[in-house]
Design a protein around this motif. Structure first.
Motif, PDB file in Angstrom:
ATOM      1  N   MET A  51      26.262  49.997  11.419  1.00 25.68           N
ATOM      2  CA  MET A  51      27.076  51.101  11.929  1.00 25.68           C
ATOM      3  C   MET A  51      26.246  52.352  12.139  1.00 25.68           C
ATOM      4  O   MET A  51      26.775  53.450  12.242  1.00 25.68           O
ATOM      5  CB  MET A  51      28.207  51.440  10.956  1.00 25.68           C
ATOM      6  CG  MET A  51      29.281  50.386  10.861  1.00 25.68           C
ATOM      7  SD  MET A  51      30.628  50.946   9.824  1.00 25.68           S
ATOM      8  CE  MET A  51      31.604  49.442   9.739  1.00 25.68           C
ATOM      9  N   GLY A  52      24.934  52.200  12.141  1.00 32.81           N
ATOM     10  CA  GLY A  52      24.085  53.355  12.404  1.00 32.81           C
ATOM     11  C   GLY A  52      23.946  53.542  13.907  1.00 32.81           C
ATOM     12  O   GLY A  52      24.848  53.222  14.676  1.00 32.81           O
ATOM     13  N   MET A  53      22.793  54.019  14.332  1.00 34.96           N
ATOM     14  CA  MET A  53      22.601  54.269  15.763  1.00 34.96           C
ATOM     15  C   MET A  53      22.583  52.946  16.531  1.00 34.96           C
ATOM     16  O   MET A  53      21.927  51.991  16.126  1.00 34.96           O
ATOM     17  CB  MET A  53      21.269  55.002  15.966  1.00 34.96           C
ATOM     18  CG  MET A  53      21.259  56.389  15.324  1.00 34.96           C
ATOM     19  SD  MET A  53      19.584  57.038  15.137  1.00 34.96           S
ATOM     20  CE  MET A  53      19.008  56.933  16.797  1.00 34.96           C
ATOM     21  N   GLY A  54      23.302  52.922  17.661  1.00 30.67           N
ATOM     22  CA  GLY A  54      23.193  51.781  18.558  1.00 30.67           C
ATOM     23  C   GLY A  54      24.367  50.829  18.549  1.00 30.67           C
ATOM     24  O   GLY A  54      25.196  50.829  17.634  1.00 30.67           O
ATOM     25  N   GLU A  55      24.429  50.024  19.601  1.00 30.11           N
ATOM     26  CA  GLU A  55      25.501  49.041  19.773  1.00 30.11           C
ATOM     27  C   GLU A  55      24.917  47.637  19.538  1.00 30.11           C
ATOM     28  O   GLU A  55      24.162  47.121  20.385  1.00 30.11           O
ATOM     29  CB  GLU A  55      26.082  49.172  21.198  1.00 30.11           C
ATOM     30  CG  GLU A  55      27.025  48.065  21.602  1.00 30.11           C
ATOM     31  CD  GLU A  55      28.107  47.764  20.582  1.00 30.11           C
ATOM     32  OE1 GLU A  55      28.836  48.674  20.152  1.00 30.11           O
ATOM     33  OE2 GLU A  55      28.224  46.585  20.200  1.00 30.11           O
ATOM     34  N   PRO A  56      25.236  47.016  18.396  1.00 29.22           N
ATOM     35  CA  PRO A  56      24.661  45.708  18.071  1.00 29.22           C
ATOM     36  C   PRO A  56      24.874  44.649  19.161  1.00 29.22           C
ATOM     37  O   PRO A  56      24.019  43.790  19.367  1.00 29.22           O
ATOM     38  CB  PRO A  56      25.377  45.314  16.773  1.00 29.22           C
ATOM     39  CG  PRO A  56      25.824  46.599  16.177  1.00 29.22           C
ATOM     40  CD  PRO A  56      26.102  47.534  17.322  1.00 29.22           C
ATOM     41  N   ALA A  57      26.002  44.733  19.880  1.00 25.68           N
ATOM     42  CA  ALA A  57      26.257  43.729  20.933  1.00 25.68           C
ATOM     43  C   ALA A  57      25.241  43.826  22.056  1.00 25.68           C
ATOM     44  O   ALA A  57      25.027  42.861  22.787  1.00 25.68           O
ATOM     45  CB  ALA A  57      27.669  43.912  21.493  1.00 25.68           C
ATOM     46  N   HIS A  58      24.610  44.981  22.216  1.00 21.58           N
ATOM     47  CA  HIS A  58      23.610  45.158  23.271  1.00 21.58           C
ATOM     48  C   HIS A  58      22.206  44.779  22.796  1.00 21.58           C
ATOM     49  O   HIS A  58      21.239  44.966  23.525  1.00 21.58           O
ATOM     50  CB  HIS A  58      23.607  46.611  23.766  1.00 21.58           C
ATOM     51  CG  HIS A  58      24.826  46.949  24.563  1.00 21.58           C
ATOM     52  ND1 HIS A  58      25.041  48.183  25.114  1.00 21.58           N
ATOM     53  CD2 HIS A  58      25.894  46.189  24.902  1.00 21.58           C
ATOM     54  CE1 HIS A  58      26.208  48.178  25.759  1.00 21.58           C
ATOM     55  NE2 HIS A  58      26.736  46.989  25.638  1.00 21.58           N
ATOM     56  N   ASN A  59      22.112  44.312  21.566  1.00 23.30           N
ATOM     57  CA  ASN A  59      20.819  43.888  21.004  1.00 23.30           C
ATOM     58  C   ASN A  59      21.072  42.642  20.152  1.00 23.30           C
ATOM     59  O   ASN A  59      20.592  42.508  19.037  1.00 23.30           O
ATOM     60  CB  ASN A  59      20.227  45.029  20.159  1.00 23.30           C
ATOM     61  CG  ASN A  59      18.790  44.760  19.737  1.00 23.30           C
ATOM     62  OD1 ASN A  59      18.120  43.894  20.290  1.00 23.30           O
ATOM     63  ND2 ASN A  59      18.322  45.506  18.747  1.00 23.30           N
ATOM     64  N   LEU A  60      21.843  41.746  20.751  1.00 20.83           N
ATOM     65  CA  LEU A  60      22.443  40.659  19.982  1.00 20.83           C
ATOM     66  C   LEU A  60      21.419  39.720  19.343  1.00 20.83           C
ATOM     67  O   LEU A  60      21.575  39.339  18.182  1.00 20.83           O
ATOM     68  CB  LEU A  60      23.392  39.886  20.911  1.00 20.83           C
ATOM     69  CG  LEU A  60      24.512  39.086  20.258  1.00 20.83           C
ATOM     70  CD1 LEU A  60      25.277  39.891  19.231  1.00 20.83           C
ATOM     71  CD2 LEU A  60      25.462  38.551  21.329  1.00 20.83           C
ATOM     72  N   ASP A  61      20.372  39.332  20.083  1.00 19.04           N
ATOM     73  CA  ASP A  61      19.411  38.368  19.518  1.00 19.04           C
ATOM     74  C   ASP A  61      18.729  38.951  18.286  1.00 19.04           C
ATOM     75  O   ASP A  61      18.595  38.289  17.262  1.00 19.04           O
ATOM     76  CB  ASP A  61      18.342  37.998  20.558  1.00 19.04           C
ATOM     77  CG  ASP A  61      18.937  37.153  21.681  1.00 19.04           C
ATOM     78  OD1 ASP A  61      20.097  36.726  21.541  1.00 19.04           O
ATOM     79  OD2 ASP A  61      18.251  36.947  22.698  1.00 19.04           O
ATOM     80  N   ASN A  62      18.293  40.207  18.393  1.00 16.74           N
ATOM     81  CA  ASN A  62      17.626  40.829  17.246  1.00 16.74           C
ATOM     82  C   ASN A  62      18.571  40.985  16.063  1.00 16.74           C
ATOM     83  O   ASN A  62      18.204  40.734  14.917  1.00 16.74           O
ATOM     84  CB  ASN A  62      17.069  42.202  17.641  1.00 16.74           C
ATOM     85  CG  ASN A  62      15.734  42.100  18.349  1.00 16.74           C
ATOM     86  OD1 ASN A  62      14.782  41.553  17.804  1.00 16.74           O
ATOM     87  ND2 ASN A  62      15.661  42.593  19.579  1.00 16.74           N
TER      88      ASN A  62
END
Ligand SMILES: C[S@@+](CC[C@H](N)C(=O)[O-])C[C@H]1O[C@@H](n2cnc3c(N)ncnc32)[C@H](O)[C@@H]1O
Ligand code: SF4
Length: 346
Positions: free
Chosen positions: A148-159
């Motif tokens: 829930m920090g910076m960024g959208e996890p769905a846009h960096n899904l593999d990592n």
């Protein structure tokens, strides 16, 4: 760096899967060097033992503590410098929780979020995500990790999925204590149920009106609130964990009687928890934080209607507002720290 790249390097040095797991466990759990060293030298192939000090140093360099900002509620914001000099925020939460960043910046551009103002700067690699946990564990135990920090996890899904898999195995975090927070994306609902480690899911809903959601979250995938809740419910039933719906409460924007009725209509009978978080004021943004009394009244009304609602004060708020503010201030040192009087959580 990807965790897979690290695994390949360990294998090239003669590691079998058990050796690999041992090294990843020592790193991700920040286990004491001395005990680790004895175990490592006893168990690992000689070429790997020889390289280990260099590998350990490289892993430490993935996430270094830039500064620490303690809150008055047992939380602390950590400004973390990644290997290439980029800054992200992690937050040590009360009760052994940790909030980590998954991107530098974010492309979704939510109109109330500081991180969204820069657009996407770069992805945070899976090893850099785990490195935030390893760094936090040098300070205190970490038993829960929220994305829930910076960024959208769905846009960096593999990592993010790679980091989740490691944290849920070698990292020793219970699967339901890994919380994937997203604005919602069809790929999330396809990918999460297939992973060997299934995290809990938080869906940032914020409104029951599709038109308002498009304004507040301009570049989120165009799933309607109904579609989001439907997909969330399927995941909740499959995993046995409730969905946490996130609602950043904006005074006069998404706190009307109509919204309350919309929430009751959408979430009644669902396996769900609604987390209401009064807006953390961000300088220059056209929103007002509702009074705690007003927010508590909304939470009580929803409770009476059978919606399990928690009113939350986001952690570390007394040191800075919403996510990304600490980074923004570090980039522009003249930005003042906005102090907010902490209040109790219902
Ligand atoms: C920073 S986002 C990161 C995870 C993911 N991108 C998402 O939106 O769920 C985590 C949560 O912080 C909330 N948030 C962002 N800016 C905020 C602010 N100024 N005040 C309160 N909550 C905020 C978002 O609404 C979201 O629910
Ligand atoms: S709230 Fe989440 S999705 Fe929206 S801009 Fe911030 S980080 Fe991105």
């Amino acid at each position: 760096m990807r965790i897979e790249t690290l695994r390949q390097r360990l294998r090239a040095l003669g590691a079998n899967p058990r050796h690999e797991q041992r090294v990843l466990r020592l790193w991700s759990q920040a286990l004491p060097q001395t005990a680790g060293k004895r175990q490592v030298e006893h168990f690992l192939p000689a070429p790997l033992v020889a390289e280990l000090p260099a590998i350990t140093e490289e892993l430490a360099a993935l996430a270094r503590l830039e500064s620490e900002h303690p809150g008055e509620d047992g939380s602390a914001r950590l400004l973390v410098r990644l290997g290439d000099g980029q800054l992200v925020e992690s937050v040590l939460l009360p009760r052994d929780g940790l909030c980590v960043s998954t991107q530098v910046g974010c492309a979704v551009g939510c109109t109330f979020c500081m991180t969204g103002t820069t657009g996407l700067i770069r992805q945070v690699g899976s090893a850099e995500i785990v490195a935030q946990v390893a760094l936090a564990r040098t300070k205190r135990p970490v038993k829960k990790v929220v994305f829930m920090g910076m960024g959208e996890p769905a846009h960096n899904l593999d990592n993010v999925m790679e980091a989740i898999e490691l944290l849920g195995t070698a990292g020793n975090i219970g699967h339901k204590n890994l919380v994937f927070s997203t604005v919602g994306d069809p790929r999330v609902f396809e990918t999460l149920p297939r992973g060997p480690v299934k995290p809990a899911l938080a869906l940032s809903l914020h409104t029951t009106r599709a038109d308002l959601r498009e304004q507040l979250l301009p570049r989120a995938p165009r799933l309607t609130p109904e579609e989001l809740v439907e997909a969330g419910e399927t995941y909740a039933r499959a995993t046995g964990y409730p969905i946490q719906y996130q609602w950043t409460l904006l005074d006069g924007v998404n706190d009307s009687d109509d919204e309350i009725e919309g929430i009751v209509r959408l979430l009644s009978g669902r396996y769900a928890i609604l987390n209401m978080i009064p807006f953390n004021t961000v300088e220059g943004m056209p929103y007002v934080r509702p009074s705690w009394e007003k927010a508590a009244d909304i939470a009580r009304r929803l409770h009476r209607r059978g919606i399990l609602t928690k009113l939350r004060q986001s952690a570390g708020q007394d040191v800075d507002g919403g996510c990304g503010q600490l980074r923004a201030r570090a980039q522009k040192p003249e930005r003042p720290v906005r102090r907010v009087i902490p209040v109790s959580v219902v």
